[in-house]
Design a protein around this motif. Structure first.
Motif, short mmCIF file in Angstrom:
data_model
loop_
_atom_site.label_atom_id
_atom_site.label_comp_id
_atom_site.label_asym_id
_atom_site.label_seq_id
_atom_site.Cartn_x
_atom_site.Cartn_y
_atom_site.Cartn_z
N ALA A 206 0.83 -1.21 0.00
CA ALA A 206 0.00 0.00 0.00
C ALA A 206 0.86 1.25 0.00
O ALA A 206 0.50 2.27 -0.62
CB ALA A 206 -0.93 -0.01 1.22
N LEU A 215 -5.98 0.72 0.51
CA LEU A 215 -5.77 -0.42 -0.37
C LEU A 215 -6.93 -1.40 -0.16
O LEU A 215 -7.17 -1.87 0.95
CB LEU A 215 -4.44 -1.10 -0.04
N VAL A 261 -5.61 -0.09 4.81
CA VAL A 261 -5.90 -1.40 4.22
C VAL A 261 -7.32 -1.82 4.59
O VAL A 261 -7.70 -1.79 5.77
CB VAL A 261 -4.90 -2.47 4.70
#
Length: 455
Positions: A206, A215, A261
């Motif tokens: 990421a 991400l 994430v």
């Protein structure tokens, strides 16, 4: 003098008579319930939950489902199975489109059988430089040597991460202990291995993307390979429903594990009916949806195993066919009906749950020389490998293999894999089929006698 008024008779009963009346009432009510159950009176019909309002891309899912309904005709589908398959297929395509990285979760007991060529090809054909990553889950159910050979085999195509998900996360308030010295002190079922390596891998990737957006990592794969368990293990709490029964996840769900994430859980890939029976018994939802007899599924699986290993694993004597095996297995476990008759249906369900859940140890031999699929080339493999910290991945796998307690080769059942399982990713590929009638025990015996190689 005697009183002119006589006393009224007491309505109080003796305890013995009162208990006798209560017993008769209970027996009468029990008889009524039993008769109603036989007739199907009062039985609740499972309602199709549809698409939840909180599900991402709900409008796209409903639109594609409606288009398919109009294509097959003006009548409504007669089974909820058909609608659920549509939603699963649509969710898979939406997950691929919405993800920067797609993680295909594979059961380490049969990694090749858990691969879906149609899914992998769809990821490679999408625009946006999407990455595909293999996560080899349930490695604690496979001998260590077998896991190492599969990692070497699969990493020739895509990056592979060894993983063992936690199976004892209770609720959203019970967080996992992340300190390594504390994790090792916990039970093997509660311990999770490989999550730290996967977190570092996704974080470093990421950081290289140089975008402010999170991400997005899509989690895909066939039912019961451990997709939701992987998400829960990464989050540290019970963020997604997970269990032994296949098809628990009905829709997409986004879960933030880090600031940058985001994981996207999804329903299992719908297996194509063109697959071999053994693949359908392990990967499809036909048994759960009533389209295939659980007895037939057990018979199919027994054909792919060594008879002696099955006898040793379940501690039962020699048997001639699958029905005799289930009878012995039911008596061994105490699955009995009235009159001491073996409940083969319950025994078959438990046997099938052992094979699809995180309990039974079996393994498939990794191929010596595995050629690339038609949709892969050396250039594509190099592109899929780029961008990842492969050194960190290798070190993380080695650390995971050191921490997991593996079964012995002798205690693990050798299973013959049927290779990659074809999946349905296009709504147009789904055809409405009538459920197959369940095979009776008499039919199972007739088709099973002296036809199984060593079984």
């Amino acid at each position: 003098f005697l009183s002119s008024e006589l006393k009224k008779a007491s309505k109080r009963l003796s305890c013995a008579k009162r208990y006798k009346i209560q017993k008769k009432v209970r027996e009468h009510n029990r008889k009524l319930r039993k008769e109603a159950k036989k007739k199907g009176v009062g039985k609740r019909v499972k309602k199709d939950p549809g698409v939840p309002s909180s599900a991402p891309f709900k409008e796209e899912v409903l639109r594609e489902a409606e288009q398919r309904r109009l294509q097959v005709g003006s009548h409504e589908p007669s089974h909820a199975v058909y609608h659920n398959n549509e939603c699963s297929v649509t969710s898979q395509t939406n997950v691929i489109d919405a993800s920067d990285v797609v993680i295909e979760v594979l059961d380490a007991r049969d990694p090749q059988g858990c691969r879906c060529p149609q899914l992998e090809e769809a990821v490679l054909q999408r625009s946006g430089n999407k990455k595909l990553l293999f996560v080899l889950n349930k490695i604690d159910l496979v001998p260590k040597e077998n896991v190492e050979r599969w990692i070497q085999c699969l990493q020739k195509e895509f990056p592979v991460l060894a993983f063992k998900a936690s199976t004892q996360i209770q609720d959203k308030t019970k967080r996992r202990i992340v300190a390594s010295n504390e994790v090792l002190d916990r039970s093997r079922g509660a311990a999770c291995f490989g999550n730290s390596c996967l977190t570092e891998l996704l974080t470093s990737y990421a950081a290289k993307t140089e975008t402010e957006a999170s991400l997005r990592v899509g989690i895909v794969g066939f039912p019961n390979v451990g997709k939701s368990s992987l998400v829960n293990s990464m989050k540290g709490i019970l963020a997604c429903n997970a269990g032994v029964k296949r098809g628990i996840t009905k829709s997409m769900q986004e879960v933030h594990i880090l600031k940058n994430v985001k994981l996207i859980d999804s329903p299992g890939v719908v297996a194509s009916p063109s697959n071999p029976p053994a693949s359908m018994a392990l990967r499809s939802l036909q048994v759960e949806e009533g389209q295939e007899s659980v007895l037939e599924a057990v018979r199919t699986l027994l054909k792919q195993c060594d008879k002696t290993q099955i006898m040793l694993q379940y501690n039962i004597p020699d048997f001639r066919n699958s029905l005799e095996f289930l009878t012995l297995f039911a008596k061994k476990r105490g699955y009995l009906q009235k009159g001491g008759v073996a409940n083969t249906e319950q025994a078959a369900s438990v046997f099938l749950a052992d094979w699809t859940g995180a309990k039974l140890s079996y393994h498939c031999k990794a191929p010596e020389n595995n050629s690339l699929p038609s949709y892969l080339s050396d250039a594509v493999v190099a592109e899929m490998q780029s961008g990842w910290d492969l050194t960190k991945l290798k070190m993380g796998n080695e650390e995971t293999l050191r921490g997991v307690k593996f079964p012995n080769q002798a205690s693990s059942i050798s299973f013959v894999s049927k290779g990659p399982t074809a999946g349905l990713l296009n709504v147009n590929d789904i055809t409405e089929e009538k459920p197959v009638a369940k095979a009776t025990e008499r039919e199972t015996v007739q088709t099973d006698e002296v036809t199984i190689d060593g079984i």
